[in-house]
Design a protein around this motif. Structure first.
Motif, PDB file in Angstrom:
ATOM      1  N   ARG A 121       0.803   4.089  -2.883  1.00 46.61           N
ATOM      2  CA  ARG A 121       0.450   5.473  -2.551  1.00 46.61           C
ATOM      3  C   ARG A 121       1.556   6.420  -3.041  1.00 46.61           C
ATOM      4  O   ARG A 121       1.270   7.421  -3.687  1.00 46.61           O
ATOM      5  CB  ARG A 121       0.260   5.594  -1.036  1.00 46.61           C
ATOM      6  N   GLU A 122       2.796   6.047  -2.714  1.00 45.79           N
ATOM      7  CA  GLU A 122       3.927   6.908  -3.094  1.00 45.79           C
ATOM      8  C   GLU A 122       4.019   7.080  -4.612  1.00 45.79           C
ATOM      9  O   GLU A 122       4.372   8.149  -5.110  1.00 45.79           O
ATOM     10  CB  GLU A 122       5.240   6.293  -2.582  1.00 45.79           C
TER      11      GLU A 122
ATOM     12  N   ARG B 159       1.552   6.747  -6.755  1.00 39.52           N
ATOM     13  CA  ARG B 159       0.228   7.114  -7.302  1.00 39.52           C
ATOM     14  C   ARG B 159      -0.338   6.024  -8.220  1.00 39.52           C
ATOM     15  O   ARG B 159      -0.795   6.281  -9.333  1.00 39.52           O
ATOM     16  CB  ARG B 159       0.312   8.452  -8.058  1.00 39.52           C
TER      17      ARG B 159
ATOM     18  N   GLU C 197      -2.657   3.737  -6.954  1.00 39.17           N
ATOM     19  CA  GLU C 197      -3.790   3.138  -6.235  1.00 39.17           C
ATOM     20  C   GLU C 197      -5.043   2.975  -7.097  1.00 39.17           C
ATOM     21  O   GLU C 197      -5.871   2.122  -6.805  1.00 39.17           O
ATOM     22  CB  GLU C 197      -4.105   3.959  -4.990  1.00 39.17           C
TER      23      GLU C 197
ATOM     24  N   GLU D 151      -4.710  -2.107   5.357  1.00 37.42           N
ATOM     25  CA  GLU D 151      -4.944  -1.192   4.222  1.00 37.42           C
ATOM     26  C   GLU D 151      -5.113  -1.910   2.883  1.00 37.42           C
ATOM     27  O   GLU D 151      -4.665  -1.422   1.843  1.00 37.42           O
ATOM     28  CB  GLU D 151      -3.831  -0.152   4.119  1.00 37.42           C
TER      29      GLU D 151
ATOM     30  N   ARG E 166       0.836  -1.216   0.000  1.00 36.71           N
ATOM     31  CA  ARG E 166       0.000   0.000   0.000  1.00 36.71           C
ATOM     32  C   ARG E 166       0.861   1.252   0.000  1.00 36.71           C
ATOM     33  O   ARG E 166       0.594   2.221  -0.710  1.00 36.71           O
ATOM     34  CB  ARG E 166      -0.923  -0.008   1.236  1.00 36.71           C
ATOM     35  N   ARG E 167       1.927   1.241   0.814  1.00 41.84           N
ATOM     36  CA  ARG E 167       2.796   2.419   0.903  1.00 41.84           C
ATOM     37  C   ARG E 167       3.401   2.744  -0.474  1.00 41.84           C
ATOM     38  O   ARG E 167       3.394   3.903  -0.914  1.00 41.84           O
ATOM     39  CB  ARG E 167       3.914   2.164   1.940  1.00 41.84           C
TER      40      ARG E 167
END
Lengths: 343, 222
Positions: B169-170, B172, B174, B197, B165-166
């Motif tokens: 997210r970092e 972009r 998602e 998450e 997930r990290r």
């Protein structure tokens, strides 16, 4: 009344001050002693010291001679355990890579004198010396049909069990049975009062009922007959056991069942119908994130479902390392409070 | 004929009788049933039927899931080369166990169930770092990353689903990559998928199929 007498009272259905409260803490011992898991599990003295100190710290009733699930593979030549700082060790070397390895597999002739039992034996010796006769000392023994999982992994064992060559499957099960019997005897000789007989294949969560009756049950009968029922607890390895309770009781007359958190406790108690000890297990995985008040509520719910009629024990699964201390304290306090009996 | 085959095939799988299931398929092919019919009118409806059973009170055992996945994917693998036209891929998934987790059975069963539904699965193996999940998902144009964990600490660890997930997210990612989790800890704590998450979780391998199909759609489809 001491904890061992309390357990005996629960098993026999005689008066006691409260229900027994079992808290199953293993990996927490390394943290308590401030050392890493590899160093911790290399020493029976370390494990025994931590078991005694954790029981004293939280005030529950039992002690463990078990180091970690998977250790049994070392008796068969497993050369590598994978240690983690935040969880239990994993078997890192599968002794059986292909079914052709089965004929070469050599279970130890005598567990008690085997080098892999040296540290557990030291642990049992210390527990017996320091707490024997006062606190139940527990051993964990993997059932014949489940032991191959530790030797070859579930992804190899399940196909062999369901569709593999019958002769090799039966040969492996026979070897595992011999080891199982020898291990139970060794644990009892070393001082274990309670033998937790762990067998997910004794649950219809793992196998359908027809397979359970035709394949699992004969080995369960053979295991329990050979090991003896004294202090033996039927446990599905966190899988549900309610659907098989009556059958197992009829065929083995086992004296205790340890339910899954996914079993309905009142239903389990009704199925046992006073013929054996009913042990309820708190679902300790969500307990990591609960507040202490939620822990108390859940303990209360389980105890109220299981206590009426007696012959009841409150316990946990193998508690994850991430559970906060405050929740362990809340659990033990609530179980003792709601589990009080009119002695 | 087809109805008889579909019923018999499903019964054989529920009874964990793999030999009988395969024998029924062979008989049907010999009697003129097409490979397309075997897949879309027998195997896929059977898996959907099992999905209903899995969600029922008693559920299906792990052994039944295992055999259903193995037999179904074997049958589909055997039928695909005999199709008149290559079937459309319903989605692409990369699957593996979280870092520190050496339990392979769950992902193997899930892979079989997904393959039987024309979902292309890339098995990354065990002990897979979060970075590799993402790299491989991008390399294979996947819509879904599936992270399997049999232990609490590997489910909750920073290098498992949370690590995936990290990175998403970092970077972009998602919107285009969805994450599904499964394994024993999630059955004992139905909120755990939110804690780590993930976008979704599945209680069992067969129930993973509709969950993954939904996520493939949310990610924009194959």
């Amino acid at each position: 009344m001491n904890a061992l007498a309390r357990l005996h009272a629960a098993m026999e259905g005689t008066p006691a001050d409260r229900i027994p409260v079992f808290c199953n803490l293993l990996d927490q011992g390394a943290r308590l002693l401030g050392i890493g898991p590899r160093e911790y599990y290399a020493s029976g003295e370390h494990v025994a010291e931590a078991q005694l100190r954790m029981r004293e710290k939280y005030g529950y009733d039992n002690l463990w001679g078990l180091f970690y699930v998977g250790r049994e593979a070392e008796f068969f030549g497993c050369r590598e355990m994978v240690y983690a700082e935040d969880g239990p060790p994993n078997v890192g070397h599968m002794v059986i890579r292909t079914v052709e390895d089965v004929p070469r597999l050599e279970p130890p002739a005598d567990v008690l004198s085997h080098p892999a039992f040296e540290q557990p034996r030291k642990c049992f010796d210390i527990l017996r010396r320091e707490a024997g006769g006062r606190f139940p000392i527990c051993a964990y023994v993997t059932a014949t049909m489940t032991l191959p999982v530790l030797l070859m992994g579930m992804e190899r064992w399940l196909p062999l069990l369901l569709t593999g060559p019958r002769t090799l499957r039966d040969e492996l099960l026979a070897k595992c049975h011999d080891f199982f019997v020898s291990q139970v005897r060794a644990c009892r000789a070393a001082g274990a009062d309670v033998i937790v007989y762990s067998n997910p294949f004794g649950s219809t969560d793992l196998v359908p009922m027809s397979f359970f009756r035709e394949q699992s049950l004969p080995w369960i009968e053979r295991d329990i007959e050979a090991a003896g029922r004294a202090g033996l607890v039927y446990y599905g390895g966190a899988a549900r056991v309610n659907p098989v309770i009556e059958t197992v009781l009829e065929r083995t007359r086992v004296e205790a069942f340890y339910l899954s958190p996914l079993d309905d406790v009142a239903e389990g108690r009704a199925r046992i119908a006073g013929r054996a000890l009913c042990c309820a297990a708190l679902n300790d995985i969500p307990m990591i994130d609960w507040a202490p008040a939620q822990v108390e509520q859940e303990v209360k719910r389980l105890v109220e479902a299981g206590k009426p009629g007696g012959r009841f024990l409150f316990g946990t699964l193998l508690m994850p390392l991430a559970i906060p201390e405050v929740n362990i304290r809340a659990l033990v306090a609530a179980a003792c409070r709601y589990g009080a009996l009119d002695a | 004929m087809i109805q008889h085959l579909a019923t018999g095939f499903a019964e054989a799988i529920v009874d964990t009788d793999g030999d009988k299931a395969l024998q029924l398929v062979r008989q049907a092919l010999a009697a003129g049933v097409s490979p397309e019919q075997v897949v879309f009118e027998v195997v896929v409806p059977c898996m959907d039927h099992l999905c209903g059973l899995a969600a029922s009170d008693g559920g299906l055992s792990v052994a039944q899931h295992f055999l259903a996945a193995q037999i179904s994917s074997d049958v589909v693998d055997a039928m695909l080369p005999r199709f008149r036209r290559a079937p459309q891929v319903a989605g692409r998934v990369v699957i593996g166990t979280a870092v520190g987790d050496f339990h392979a059975l769950g992902k193997r069963i899930v892979s079989g169930c997904l393959s039987a539904h024309m979902i292309e699965v890339t098995d990354l193996g065990m002990n897979v770092p979060a970075e590799r999940f993402v790299e491989q998902a991008l390399a294979r144009d996947a819509q879904v990353i599936a992270v399997s964990s049999m232990m609490v600490h590997t489910a909750r660890g920073e290098h498992g689903c949370r690590g995936v997930r990290r990175i998403l997210r970092e970077r972009r990612l998602e919107q285009q990559l969805k994450v599904v989790v499964g394994g024993a800890p999630y059955r004992f704590d139905e909120r755990l998928f939110e804690v780590v998450e993930a976008d979704a979780w599945a209680r069992s391998a067969i129930e993973a199929v509709p969950v993954v199909v939904r996520l493939v759609g949310e990610a924009g489809g194959p």
